[in-house]
Design a protein around this motif. Structure first.
Motif, PDB file in Angstrom:
ATOM      1  N   LYS A  23     -16.235  -5.637  -3.820  1.00 48.20           N
ATOM      2  CA  LYS A  23     -15.543  -4.602  -4.589  1.00 48.20           C
ATOM      3  C   LYS A  23     -16.154  -4.474  -5.971  1.00 48.20           C
ATOM      4  O   LYS A  23     -16.522  -5.471  -6.596  1.00 48.20           O
ATOM      5  CB  LYS A  23     -14.068  -4.969  -4.771  1.00 48.20           C
ATOM      6  CG  LYS A  23     -13.215  -4.642  -3.597  1.00 48.20           C
ATOM      7  CD  LYS A  23     -11.746  -4.861  -3.942  1.00 48.20           C
ATOM      8  CE  LYS A  23     -10.942  -4.828  -2.678  1.00 48.20           C
ATOM      9  NZ  LYS A  23     -10.013  -5.923  -2.576  1.00 48.20           N
ATOM     10  N   ASP A  53     -14.832  -0.528  -2.405  1.00 40.57           N
ATOM     11  CA  ASP A  53     -15.290  -1.619  -1.556  1.00 40.57           C
ATOM     12  C   ASP A  53     -16.627  -1.177  -0.977  1.00 40.57           C
ATOM     13  O   ASP A  53     -16.691  -0.261  -0.157  1.00 40.57           O
ATOM     14  CB  ASP A  53     -14.266  -1.889  -0.451  1.00 40.57           C
ATOM     15  CG  ASP A  53     -14.480  -3.233   0.218  1.00 40.57           C
ATOM     16  OD1 ASP A  53     -15.459  -3.923  -0.112  1.00 40.57           O
ATOM     17  OD2 ASP A  53     -13.661  -3.578   1.082  1.00 40.57           O
ATOM     18  N   HIS A  66       0.825  -1.210   0.000  1.00 43.74           N
ATOM     19  CA  HIS A  66       0.000   0.000   0.000  1.00 43.74           C
ATOM     20  C   HIS A  66       0.859   1.260   0.000  1.00 43.74           C
ATOM     21  O   HIS A  66       0.910   1.973   1.006  1.00 43.74           O
ATOM     22  CB  HIS A  66      -0.946  -0.004   1.205  1.00 43.74           C
ATOM     23  CG  HIS A  66      -1.790  -1.233   1.301  1.00 43.74           C
ATOM     24  ND1 HIS A  66      -2.914  -1.408   0.535  1.00 43.74           N
ATOM     25  CD2 HIS A  66      -1.656  -2.344   2.036  1.00 43.74           C
ATOM     26  CE1 HIS A  66      -3.444  -2.590   0.817  1.00 43.74           C
ATOM     27  NE2 HIS A  66      -2.699  -3.173   1.718  1.00 43.74           N
ATOM     28  N   TYR A  74      -4.608  -1.482  -7.828  1.00 43.91           N
ATOM     29  CA  TYR A  74      -5.829  -0.759  -7.495  1.00 43.91           C
ATOM     30  C   TYR A  74      -5.520   0.661  -7.046  1.00 43.91           C
ATOM     31  O   TYR A  74      -4.499   0.909  -6.395  1.00 43.91           O
ATOM     32  CB  TYR A  74      -6.559  -1.412  -6.314  1.00 43.91           C
ATOM     33  CG  TYR A  74      -7.412  -2.611  -6.623  1.00 43.91           C
ATOM     34  CD1 TYR A  74      -8.096  -2.746  -7.818  1.00 43.91           C
ATOM     35  CD2 TYR A  74      -7.576  -3.615  -5.674  1.00 43.91           C
ATOM     36  CE1 TYR A  74      -8.892  -3.843  -8.079  1.00 43.91           C
ATOM     37  CE2 TYR A  74      -8.374  -4.716  -5.916  1.00 43.91           C
ATOM     38  CZ  TYR A  74      -9.026  -4.830  -7.115  1.00 43.91           C
ATOM     39  OH  TYR A  74      -9.827  -5.910  -7.362  1.00 43.91           O
ATOM     40  N   GLN A 132      -1.714  -1.310  -4.021  1.00 43.82           N
ATOM     41  CA  GLN A 132      -3.094  -0.875  -3.870  1.00 43.82           C
ATOM     42  C   GLN A 132      -3.074   0.453  -3.126  1.00 43.82           C
ATOM     43  O   GLN A 132      -3.045   0.470  -1.903  1.00 43.82           O
ATOM     44  CB  GLN A 132      -3.906  -1.902  -3.072  1.00 43.82           C
ATOM     45  CG  GLN A 132      -3.946  -3.261  -3.729  1.00 43.82           C
ATOM     46  CD  GLN A 132      -4.874  -4.202  -3.003  1.00 43.82           C
ATOM     47  OE1 GLN A 132      -6.074  -4.203  -3.231  1.00 43.82           O
ATOM     48  NE2 GLN A 132      -4.319  -5.014  -2.133  1.00 43.82           N
ATOM     49  N   THR A 140     -15.279  -2.165  -9.669  1.00 37.19           N
ATOM     50  CA  THR A 140     -14.313  -1.278 -10.313  1.00 37.19           C
ATOM     51  C   THR A 140     -15.045  -0.329 -11.240  1.00 37.19           C
ATOM     52  O   THR A 140     -16.045  -0.689 -11.866  1.00 37.19           O
ATOM     53  CB  THR A 140     -13.241  -2.069 -11.086  1.00 37.19           C
ATOM     54  OG1 THR A 140     -13.870  -2.917 -12.026  1.00 37.19           O
ATOM     55  CG2 THR A 140     -12.383  -2.901 -10.142  1.00 37.19           C
ATOM     56  N   HIS A 151      -7.791   2.668  -4.660  1.00 38.59           N
ATOM     57  CA  HIS A 151      -8.981   2.438  -3.847  1.00 38.59           C
ATOM     58  C   HIS A 151      -9.659   3.735  -3.451  1.00 38.59           C
ATOM     59  O   HIS A 151      -9.008   4.656  -2.967  1.00 38.59           O
ATOM     60  CB  HIS A 151      -8.610   1.723  -2.534  1.00 38.59           C
ATOM     61  CG  HIS A 151      -8.505   0.258  -2.651  1.00 38.59           C
ATOM     62  ND1 HIS A 151      -9.600  -0.564  -2.770  1.00 38.59           N
ATOM     63  CD2 HIS A 151      -7.431  -0.558  -2.651  1.00 38.59           C
ATOM     64  CE1 HIS A 151      -9.197  -1.818  -2.835  1.00 38.59           C
ATOM     65  NE2 HIS A 151      -7.889  -1.834  -2.767  1.00 38.59           N
ATOM     66  N   VAL A 181      -4.527   3.973  -1.712  1.00 37.12           N
ATOM     67  CA  VAL A 181      -5.808   4.497  -1.247  1.00 37.12           C
ATOM     68  C   VAL A 181      -5.852   5.973  -1.604  1.00 37.12           C
ATOM     69  O   VAL A 181      -4.901   6.714  -1.340  1.00 37.12           O
ATOM     70  CB  VAL A 181      -5.975   4.300   0.274  1.00 37.12           C
ATOM     71  CG1 VAL A 181      -7.264   4.936   0.762  1.00 37.12           C
ATOM     72  CG2 VAL A 181      -5.927   2.820   0.621  1.00 37.12           C
ATOM     73  N   ASP A 224     -12.512   3.527   2.190  1.00 39.15           N
ATOM     74  CA  ASP A 224     -13.671   2.929   2.841  1.00 39.15           C
ATOM     75  C   ASP A 224     -14.374   3.955   3.721  1.00 39.15           C
ATOM     76  O   ASP A 224     -13.748   4.861   4.266  1.00 39.15           O
ATOM     77  CB  ASP A 224     -13.246   1.744   3.712  1.00 39.15           C
ATOM     78  CG  ASP A 224     -12.803   0.534   2.899  1.00 39.15           C
ATOM     79  OD1 ASP A 224     -13.034   0.516   1.679  1.00 39.15           O
ATOM     80  OD2 ASP A 224     -12.227  -0.390   3.502  1.00 39.15           O
ATOM     81  N   ALA A 280     -11.093   1.043  -7.600  1.00 40.72           N
ATOM     82  CA  ALA A 280     -11.906   0.082  -6.858  1.00 40.72           C
ATOM     83  C   ALA A 280     -12.652   0.757  -5.718  1.00 40.72           C
ATOM     84  O   ALA A 280     -12.104   1.607  -5.022  1.00 40.72           O
ATOM     85  CB  ALA A 280     -11.027  -1.034  -6.304  1.00 40.72           C
TER      86      ALA A 280
END
Length: 180
Positions: free
Chosen positions: A140, A133, A33, A91, A61, A142, A93, A63, A96, A131
């Motif tokens: 998930k 979630d 990440h 990804y 991935q 996309t 992201h 964020v 969340d 992505a």
């Protein structure tokens, strides 16, 4: 797969012993990440390369974080630096939904625009999947920019990465009498 920030935050833990142990569990992928290009320190790069050299693929991935990496130029630089370290941008992201983090979340449209600003302006290898979630265990999904301008009876009008329209002729209905 294992999702971890160890290569970012504790790269010295990625030693030969850990890499050998992980390799024994092939096929295994490390999804790390990195969220900003500044996190790709020489030590973090060495940790990723140690894993990769021992047969453990590493993907990133990131964020999306408001005002930290929520611009296409930052994500582009991050993904270029990942590729230089042989880490695949996988990804981007959407953050969340979680209590206390609202100040870091970005609208979904921000992520879509970032992907749109990357496409055509950098290698496809440097364009991750956007992505989301879904809250409540929805899994998930996309997202991507929609290049369709108009659908007609025998053609579709699409726009390229520069926003220019192009007509794509749809195939005619034919009687295929292929013997196979």
């Amino acid at each position: 797969r294992i999702g971890t920030r160890v290569p970012v935050a504790l790269p010295m833990r990625v030693d030969d012993e850990l890499c050998a142990m992980l390799r024994r569990h092939h096929p295994l992928y490390i999804n790390t990440h990195f969220n900003h290009p500044k996190e790709l320190t020489p030590e973090a790069r060495a940790a990723c390369e140690r894993l990769i050299d021992r047969g453990v693929p590493v993907e990133n991935q990131a964020v999306l974080l408001r005002r930290l990496n929520s611009e296409a130029r930052i994500i582009k630089e991050l993904n270029h630096e990942c590729l230089k370290a042989r880490v695949r941008p996988y990804y981007l992201h959407q953050m969340d939904v979680a209590e206390g983090l609202e100040h870091l979340r970005t609208p979904i449209e921000t992520g879509v625009k970032i992907i749109e600003q990357l496409r055509g302006w950098t290698s496809g290898l440097a364009v991750p999947h956007l992505a989301v979630d879904l809250p409540g265990g929805g899994g998930k999904v996309t997202l991507q920019p929609d290049p369709v301008v108009e659908r007609r009876a025998h053609e579709t009008v699409l726009r390229n990465y520069r926003g220019q329209p192009y007509v794509y002729p749809e195939p005619e209905e034919t009687d295929c009498s292929c013997p196979y």
